[in-house]
Design a protein around this motif. Structure first.
Motif, PDB file in Angstrom:
ATOM      1  N   LYS A  48      -2.967 -82.433  24.591  1.00  0.00           N
ATOM      2  CA  LYS A  48      -2.176 -81.272  25.004  1.00  0.00           C
ATOM      3  C   LYS A  48      -1.728 -80.525  23.748  1.00  0.00           C
ATOM      4  O   LYS A  48      -1.664 -81.097  22.671  1.00  0.00           O
ATOM      5  CB  LYS A  48      -0.978 -81.715  25.826  1.00  0.00           C
ATOM      6  N   ALA A  49      -1.410 -79.243  23.919  1.00  0.00           N
ATOM      7  CA  ALA A  49      -0.992 -78.420  22.780  1.00  0.00           C
ATOM      8  C   ALA A  49       0.112 -77.482  23.229  1.00  0.00           C
ATOM      9  O   ALA A  49       0.245 -77.174  24.417  1.00  0.00           O
ATOM     10  CB  ALA A  49      -2.180 -77.629  22.250  1.00  0.00           C
ATOM     11  N   ASP A  50       0.886 -77.011  22.259  1.00  0.00           N
ATOM     12  CA  ASP A  50       1.909 -76.021  22.575  1.00  0.00           C
ATOM     13  C   ASP A  50       1.325 -74.619  22.390  1.00  0.00           C
ATOM     14  O   ASP A  50       0.230 -74.443  21.867  1.00  0.00           O
ATOM     15  CB  ASP A  50       3.166 -76.235  21.736  1.00  0.00           C
ATOM     16  N   ALA A  51       2.074 -73.617  22.843  1.00  0.00           N
ATOM     17  CA  ALA A  51       1.598 -72.234  22.793  1.00  0.00           C
ATOM     18  C   ALA A  51       1.338 -71.770  21.360  1.00  0.00           C
ATOM     19  O   ALA A  51       0.380 -71.033  21.111  1.00  0.00           O
ATOM     20  CB  ALA A  51       2.587 -71.303  23.481  1.00  0.00           C
ATOM     21  N   ALA A  52       2.158 -72.214  20.411  1.00  0.00           N
ATOM     22  CA  ALA A  52       1.969 -71.809  19.017  1.00  0.00           C
ATOM     23  C   ALA A  52       0.641 -72.331  18.472  1.00  0.00           C
ATOM     24  O   ALA A  52      -0.075 -71.627  17.744  1.00  0.00           O
ATOM     25  CB  ALA A  52       3.131 -72.305  18.159  1.00  0.00           C
ATOM     26  N   THR A  53       0.295 -73.560  18.817  1.00  0.00           N
ATOM     27  CA  THR A  53      -0.976 -74.136  18.358  1.00  0.00           C
ATOM     28  C   THR A  53      -2.148 -73.400  18.988  1.00  0.00           C
ATOM     29  O   THR A  53      -3.127 -73.067  18.308  1.00  0.00           O
ATOM     30  CB  THR A  53      -1.046 -75.636  18.715  1.00  0.00           C
ATOM     31  N   ILE A  54      -2.050 -73.116  20.279  1.00  0.00           N
ATOM     32  CA  ILE A  54      -3.116 -72.367  20.960  1.00  0.00           C
ATOM     33  C   ILE A  54      -3.261 -70.983  20.328  1.00  0.00           C
ATOM     34  O   ILE A  54      -4.371 -70.507  20.104  1.00  0.00           O
ATOM     35  CB  ILE A  54      -2.840 -72.265  22.473  1.00  0.00           C
ATOM     36  N   ALA A  55      -2.151 -70.333  20.015  1.00  0.00           N
ATOM     37  CA  ALA A  55      -2.200 -69.015  19.372  1.00  0.00           C
ATOM     38  C   ALA A  55      -2.916 -69.102  18.020  1.00  0.00           C
ATOM     39  O   ALA A  55      -3.736 -68.235  17.688  1.00  0.00           O
ATOM     40  CB  ALA A  55      -0.796 -68.447  19.201  1.00  0.00           C
ATOM     41  N   ARG A  56      -2.634 -70.145  17.249  1.00  0.00           N
ATOM     42  CA  ARG A  56      -3.316 -70.310  15.955  1.00  0.00           C
ATOM     43  C   ARG A  56      -4.817 -70.520  16.154  1.00  0.00           C
ATOM     44  O   ARG A  56      -5.621 -70.005  15.380  1.00  0.00           O
ATOM     45  CB  ARG A  56      -2.703 -71.459  15.169  1.00  0.00           C
ATOM     46  N   LEU A  57      -5.204 -71.249  17.177  1.00  0.00           N
ATOM     47  CA  LEU A  57      -6.630 -71.465  17.454  1.00  0.00           C
ATOM     48  C   LEU A  57      -7.316 -70.162  17.851  1.00  0.00           C
ATOM     49  O   LEU A  57      -8.422 -69.861  17.385  1.00  0.00           O
ATOM     50  CB  LEU A  57      -6.811 -72.514  18.555  1.00  0.00           C
ATOM     51  N   TYR A  58      -6.673 -69.380  18.702  1.00  0.00           N
ATOM     52  CA  TYR A  58      -7.282 -68.136  19.191  1.00  0.00           C
ATOM     53  C   TYR A  58      -7.222 -66.993  18.173  1.00  0.00           C
ATOM     54  O   TYR A  58      -7.838 -65.951  18.391  1.00  0.00           O
ATOM     55  CB  TYR A  58      -6.666 -67.714  20.528  1.00  0.00           C
ATOM     56  N   THR A  59      -6.497 -67.189  17.093  1.00  0.00           N
ATOM     57  CA  THR A  59      -6.477 -66.182  16.028  1.00  0.00           C
ATOM     58  C   THR A  59      -7.200 -66.674  14.780  1.00  0.00           C
ATOM     59  O   THR A  59      -7.156 -66.024  13.733  1.00  0.00           O
ATOM     60  CB  THR A  59      -5.033 -65.779  15.673  1.00  0.00           C
ATOM     61  N   THR A  71     -13.765 -75.300  19.478  1.00  0.00           N
ATOM     62  CA  THR A  71     -14.436 -74.033  19.763  1.00  0.00           C
ATOM     63  C   THR A  71     -13.699 -73.394  20.929  1.00  0.00           C
ATOM     64  O   THR A  71     -13.659 -73.963  22.018  1.00  0.00           O
ATOM     65  CB  THR A  71     -15.911 -74.261  20.167  1.00  0.00           C
ATOM     66  N   VAL A  72     -13.091 -72.228  20.692  1.00  0.00           N
ATOM     67  CA  VAL A  72     -12.356 -71.557  21.764  1.00  0.00           C
ATOM     68  C   VAL A  72     -13.216 -70.457  22.371  1.00  0.00           C
ATOM     69  O   VAL A  72     -14.038 -69.853  21.683  1.00  0.00           O
ATOM     70  CB  VAL A  72     -10.993 -70.993  21.287  1.00  0.00           C
ATOM     71  N   TRP A 101      -9.015 -58.990  14.960  1.00  0.00           N
ATOM     72  CA  TRP A 101     -10.300 -59.612  14.685  1.00  0.00           C
ATOM     73  C   TRP A 101     -11.230 -58.684  13.897  1.00  0.00           C
ATOM     74  O   TRP A 101     -12.066 -59.158  13.122  1.00  0.00           O
ATOM     75  CB  TRP A 101     -10.955 -60.095  15.975  1.00  0.00           C
ATOM     76  N   THR A 102     -11.079 -57.388  14.041  1.00  0.00           N
ATOM     77  CA  THR A 102     -11.876 -56.456  13.242  1.00  0.00           C
ATOM     78  C   THR A 102     -11.549 -56.634  11.766  1.00  0.00           C
ATOM     79  O   THR A 102     -12.448 -56.715  10.916  1.00  0.00           O
ATOM     80  CB  THR A 102     -11.613 -54.998  13.679  1.00  0.00           C
ATOM     81  N   VAL A 103     -10.276 -56.736  11.437  1.00  0.00           N
ATOM     82  CA  VAL A 103      -9.856 -56.936  10.047  1.00  0.00           C
ATOM     83  C   VAL A 103     -10.323 -58.300   9.548  1.00  0.00           C
ATOM     84  O   VAL A 103     -10.882 -58.412   8.452  1.00  0.00           O
ATOM     85  CB  VAL A 103      -8.317 -56.792   9.905  1.00  0.00           C
ATOM     86  N   ARG A 104     -10.106 -59.349  10.333  1.00  0.00           N
ATOM     87  CA  ARG A 104     -10.516 -60.705   9.904  1.00  0.00           C
ATOM     88  C   ARG A 104     -12.016 -60.766   9.632  1.00  0.00           C
ATOM     89  O   ARG A 104     -12.452 -61.384   8.661  1.00  0.00           O
ATOM     90  CB  ARG A 104     -10.134 -61.744  10.951  1.00  0.00           C
ATOM     91  N   ARG A 105     -12.801 -60.153  10.504  1.00  0.00           N
ATOM     92  CA  ARG A 105     -14.250 -60.167  10.299  1.00  0.00           C
ATOM     93  C   ARG A 105     -14.610 -59.380   9.037  1.00  0.00           C
ATOM     94  O   ARG A 105     -15.458 -59.815   8.256  1.00  0.00           O
ATOM     95  CB  ARG A 105     -14.944 -59.565  11.516  1.00  0.00           C
ATOM     96  N   HIS A 106     -13.948 -58.250   8.833  1.00  0.00           N
ATOM     97  CA  HIS A 106     -14.238 -57.403   7.659  1.00  0.00           C
ATOM     98  C   HIS A 106     -13.950 -58.123   6.345  1.00  0.00           C
ATOM     99  O   HIS A 106     -14.667 -57.938   5.372  1.00  0.00           O
ATOM    100  CB  HIS A 106     -13.421 -56.105   7.748  1.00  0.00           C
ATOM    101  N   VAL A 107     -12.899 -58.925   6.309  1.00  0.00           N
ATOM    102  CA  VAL A 107     -12.546 -59.628   5.068  1.00  0.00           C
ATOM    103  C   VAL A 107     -13.196 -61.013   4.991  1.00  0.00           C
ATOM    104  O   VAL A 107     -12.884 -61.800   4.107  1.00  0.00           O
ATOM    105  CB  VAL A 107     -11.013 -59.739   4.872  1.00  0.00           C
ATOM    106  N   GLY A 108     -14.099 -61.305   5.917  1.00  0.00           N
ATOM    107  CA  GLY A 108     -14.838 -62.556   5.870  1.00  0.00           C
ATOM    108  C   GLY A 108     -14.075 -63.782   6.344  1.00  0.00           C
ATOM    109  O   GLY A 108     -14.357 -64.894   5.906  1.00  0.00           O
ATOM    110  N   LYS A 109     -13.130 -63.587   7.237  1.00  0.00           N
ATOM    111  CA  LYS A 109     -12.312 -64.708   7.720  1.00  0.00           C
ATOM    112  C   LYS A 109     -12.699 -65.154   9.125  1.00  0.00           C
ATOM    113  O   LYS A 109     -11.878 -65.696   9.845  1.00  0.00           O
ATOM    114  CB  LYS A 109     -10.829 -64.316   7.705  1.00  0.00           C
ATOM    115  N   GLY A 110     -13.940 -64.905   9.522  1.00  0.00           N
ATOM    116  CA  GLY A 110     -14.382 -65.406  10.813  1.00  0.00           C
ATOM    117  C   GLY A 110     -14.708 -64.323  11.815  1.00  0.00           C
ATOM    118  O   GLY A 110     -14.650 -63.131  11.520  1.00  0.00           O
ATOM    119  N   ALA A 111     -15.062 -64.774  12.988  1.00  0.00           N
ATOM    120  CA  ALA A 111     -15.428 -63.889  14.091  1.00  0.00           C
ATOM    121  C   ALA A 111     -14.582 -64.250  15.314  1.00  0.00           C
ATOM    122  O   ALA A 111     -14.126 -65.386  15.438  1.00  0.00           O
ATOM    123  CB  ALA A 111     -16.908 -64.049  14.410  1.00  0.00           C
ATOM    124  N   PRO A 112     -14.378 -63.281  16.205  1.00  0.00           N
ATOM    125  CA  PRO A 112     -13.568 -63.565  17.398  1.00  0.00           C
ATOM    126  C   PRO A 112     -14.241 -64.607  18.285  1.00  0.00           C
ATOM    127  O   PRO A 112     -15.452 -64.802  18.225  1.00  0.00           O
ATOM    128  CB  PRO A 112     -13.472 -62.219  18.099  1.00  0.00           C
TER     129      PRO A 112
END
Length: 151
Positions: A48-59, A71-72, A101-112
């Motif tokens: 189980k996870a809390d909302a903050a952990t889920i938010a970190r995974l989805y971002t 893998t989310v 996610w546009t910014v993260r992808r642009h700076v090479g920090k992953g994909a949505p």
């Protein structure tokens, strides 16, 4: 309790109004939320996870849960379920989430996260993919699903 407001009477009135075509006017809701309720499900074995952990995974700020790489997956863009998930768990709307996610992808920090079209696709993916996490509407829950968060 006033008998005019019992759940049975509301359901009967809602069904009658929808039959008459008045449900489209919003009169059939009778004060009940018709918005989907996202419930986070995960592959068997994930904790189980809390909302903050889920938010970190989805971002993309975290990639593991309970020591396992995760893998989310998201619901399709524009779906009511996704909008409710974004607002209730990530405290974002679609525009902010996409911009993030546009910014993260642009700076090479992953994909949505990958998007799946239906709850049945999410359930199938989550059950067949080790480390997978997704969300479905509470009405779509089935026995045997590993529920990790009910926001």
């Amino acid at each position: 309790m006033n008998s005019r407001h019992t759940p049975t009477r509301r359901r009967l009135l809602r069904a009658t109004l929808q039959t008459l075509g008045l449900g489209a006017l919003g009169l059939a809701s009778m004060g009940h939320a018709t918005e989907p309720v996202p419930v986070l499900i995960a592959h068997a074995g994930l904790p189980k996870a809390d909302a903050a952990t889920i938010a970190r995974l989805y971002t993309g700020r975290a990639i593991e849960l309970g020591g396992q790489v995760v893998t989310v997956v998201n619901a399709a863009t524009g779906s009511a379920l996704r909008a409710r998930f974004l607002s209730s768990v990530l405290q974002q709307d679609e525009e902010r989430y996409r911009a993030y996610w546009t910014v993260r992808r642009h700076v090479g920090k992953g994909a949505p996260p990958r998007e799946l079209a239906s709850s049945s696709e999410v359930i199938e993916f989550v059950q067949s993919t080790p480390g997978a996490i997704g969300y479905v509407d509470a009405s779509e829950l089935r026995p045997g699903l590993n529920i990790v968060l009910r926001p």
